[in-house]
Design a protein around this motif. Structure first.
Motif: not given
Length: 725
Positions: A321-322, A440-442, A478-480, A485-486
């Motif tokens: 939700d963040d 969810y910490d991009s 990591l990339w996917p 997230i983006l």
């Protein structure tokens, strides 16, 4: 007859070596007179013309030849009597003969002496000839002897070379075959750590190899030393095995720095080379034992270290939700906790980007128990950097040790490395997969990506390919997730409903601030290792944010408030971006253009209430001037008079009010000041245009022109109203 006999006697006695004085003999010969009878008795032979055998034809030939003689021709020409001339010639010849005899008699002694000397020389030369003949025979014998000696020398030289060649080979053979007592005592009694043992082990290895080579040639001498060499080999193998296994077992002790025994093993790397060449089963046993031991050590160490690191991570982490487009009033979430002062927001880079600096990237790893005692907490990327730098450092050192000690290279070295580190790397990937699936910490994910990219460059610079596949596996995780997230943030902004975001406010919106912080963070990080997919996603995010700002602005009833909202948001996003991104970046250029367009529109908007009449007249007049139809405004004297007097009476108050209103409307004082300066500059340009129009022939007769404010005076007065910050 007596004279004839006497003459014969004299002729018989001409030998000067047997008769007395040669002079007397010569005189006796000259006194000898030949009679006519003697002449009659002469035998003329072929010259006898009286013989019948004489051929007259030949006589004619001789006569003819003599007549050709010059003397005969001369005599015939002068008429000389030939008989008389013949006697004359004969007398002359006798005279000459007598003179010659006298000369001979005169030199007879010298001639006799010369004859004796010649005879003596002949005898000497005869003796010399004998001597030279003897010398020649001696030289012939000497030459044959020299040839014999030369042949003997060549033969001896060949025999010498052959003996030397045989001697060198036999000497080397004997040296290689002989097992010295010093070698036996050293191998049996000396500790393996002594230099003497290492030197004798080299010698023993050479003898073993030499014995193997001789065994293929079926050399009989090899059997004499084979037993001794084999027993020494077994003893050396036993001592080396015990030493290396002892070092490997020492790795297992708690709190042991295994790099110290590793350095010791490298010092004695020849031990394993000896085992590999002479006892492969023992070499394999040592290698397997090392692999098993180090695999467990690395797995245990990194599992424990990773677990302890997680204890010093921030407890509050972003959830699904963040997202960027989620309103603050929707839930009490990440941004509603100002009490967490040491924690960065998930959209703000802050000091988190320092983790990519060389000093931080290759700095000391975190010590978890120290951090726990200090009650310190760290974001995930800091723990990730510490964990993977420890992996990089240990992995590089381990790969170099394996290549050096176990003498492997290429795929063999990689396989051996994976057999040791494979379990640890799998544990890392599994742990990371678990974290990433719920992250969810991009910014944290993107920082981790760039940490891996930089660590991969470091291993490439060190020429260590051991971790290349692991780096690729981590990036594939990591990339996917970062892209996902983006994309979630993009969708969240796209689906945001402006009416649910609470009270309208012309100040910068928190969603645009989130975007500005996030975009500047990603752009600044992405500059070192650009990624096209990231740039494309950022472009999509920028489009959605621009659309969101326009949707929010549409909620304001007045165009003026809409422009203030747009300018405040564009200015805020541009300021944040320019702190980290390059001035020529796509994001910066886009917002600069948007800000400039809205600022120009706002200037027109704030000039319109107090000066709208003048501005409209100037624009209308300039348009008619271009068409040559200015005369259409000839009857607008009342309007012009009202505009001139209205501007002169209210412009100062209007400018002051406008300046205060602008400064209240914009949160960025610098931006407000810039807008005021632009507005005043535009006002002066309009008033200059007003002057220009009234100076046209159509309006020159108007009396109100004298009430126009001097343009220079206006500029001086306007400068007084420019705020200074």
């Amino acid at each position: 007859m007596a004279e004839v006999n006497g003459s014969a006697a004299v002729g018989a006695g001409l030998d000067v070596n047997t008769v007395g004085n040669p002079t007397e003999i010569a005189m006796a010969y000259l006194q000898d007179e030949k009679t006519d009878a003697d002449v009659a008795n002469l035998n003329l032979g072929e010259l006898d013309l009286t013989t019948d055998e004489f051929i007259l034809d030949e006589v004619d030939i001789h006569i003819q030849a003599n007549l050709e003689d010059d003397l005969v021709k001369e005599a015939l020409k002068t008429g000389v009597d030939l008989r008389q001339y013949s006697k004359q010639v004969e007398a002359e010849l006798q005279r000459i003969e007598q003179a010659s005899i006298k000369d001979y008699i005169k030199e007879s002694q010298n001639i006799a002496l010369l004859h004796n000397q010649i005879t003596a020389c002949d005898s000497i030369l005869e003796r010399m000839e004998g001597m030279l003949s003897g010398f020649q025979s001696d030289l012939s014998s000497i030459s044959s002897e020299i040839q014999t000696l030369q042949q003997q020398s060549v033969s001896m030289n060949v025999r010498l070379k052959n003996r030397q060649a045989v001697r060198s080979q036999l000497s080397q053979l004997v040296d290689e075959l002989v097992v010295p007592g010093a070698m036996i005592s050293t191998i049996l009694d000396s500790p393996v750590t002594e230099q003497e043992f290492l030197e004798q082990l080299h010698e023993l290895n050479n003898k073993i190899n030499f014995a193997k080579e001789l065994s293929f040639r079926e050399t009989l001498a090899c059997s004499d030393i084979q037993d001794i060499v084999d027993r020494l080999k077994l003893k050396a193998v036993s001592k080396i095995r015990e030493f290396i296994l002892q070092k490997i077992y020492s790795f297992r002790k708690p709190m042991t720095n295994y790099q110290i025994p590793q350095n010791t093993l490298l010092k004695y790397r020849f031990f394993y080379q000896f085992l590999l060449a002479n006892e492969r089963t023992v070499a394999k046993e040592i290698r397997d034992e090392y692999v098993d031991t180090m695999s467990k050590i690395y797995y245990s160490y990194f599992k424990s270290y990773s677990g302890r690191l997680l204890k010093v991570q921030y407890e509050e982490v972003a959830d699904k939700d963040d997202l960027m487009g989620v309103e603050d009033t929707a839930k009490k979430g990440f941004f509603s906790k100002p009490s967490l002062k040491s924690r960065n927001t998930i959209f703000t880079l802050g000091q988190r980007g320092a983790i990519l600096s060389p000093a931080e990237l290759e700095g000391p790893i975190l010590v978890p128990h120290t951090a726990q005692r200090g009650d310190s907490r760290y974001p995930y990327e800091t723990l990730f950097r510490s964990q993977h730098y420890a992996l990089l450092d240990n992995g590089c050192r381990e790969f170099l040790f394996l290549s050096d000690f176990f003498m492997v290279a290429g795929n063999s070295a990689l396989d051996l490395f994976n057999s040791i580190m494979g379990k640890t790397l799998s544990m890392f990937l599994k742990s990371m997969s678990t974290y990433v699936s719920d992250c969810y910490d991009s910014i944290a994910v993107f920082l981790c990506i760039h940490i891996i990219l930089r660590f991969r460059a470091i291993t490439a610079k060190r020429n260590i390919p051991a971790l290349d596949k692991y780096w690729e596996a981590v990036l594939e995780l990591l990339w996917p997730r970062f892209e996902l997230i983006l994309e979630m943030n993009i969708h969240s902004i796209r689906n945001t409903d402006p009416q649910k975001l609470g009270v309208l406010d012309t100040r910068p919106h928190y969603i645009t601030r989130r975007y500005a912080e996030f975009s500047s963070a990603i752009v600044s990080i992405n500059q070192t290792f650009p990624n096209e997919r990231t740039n494309a996603l950022l472009g999509q995010l920028q489009v959605e944010v621009e659309n969101f700002v326009l949707k929010m602005a549409a909620e304001f009833p007045s165009r003026r408030d809409q422009l203030i909202f747009l300018i405040n948001n564009y200015d805020m996003m541009l300021s944040v971006l320019m702190e980290r991104a390059a001035d020529d970046s796509k994001e910066v250029e886009g917002f600069q253009q948007l800000l400039l367009a809205r600022t120009q529109e706002f200037i027109e908007e704030i000039l319109s209430p107090p000066f709208g009449g003048m501005i409209a007249f100037v624009k209308e007049a300039e348009a008619l001037m271009e068409k040559g139809q200015l005369d259409r405004l000839k009857n607008e004297e009342a309007r012009i008079t009202q505009l001139v007097r209205g501007f002169s009476g209210t412009w100062k108050q209007s400018v002051e009010s406008m300046s205060q209103d602008v400064m209240r409307s914009f949160t960025n004082f610098k931006n407000g000041t810039s807008i005021i300066q632009g507005a005043l500059t535009q006002l002066i340009q309009y008033y200059h245009g007003f002057h220009k129009v009234l100076n046209q022939p159509t309006f020159r007769s108007l009396a109100v022109r004298s009430e126009l404010i001097n343009l220079h005076h206006l500029m001086v007065e306007v400068k007084k109203h420019k705020p200074n910050f």
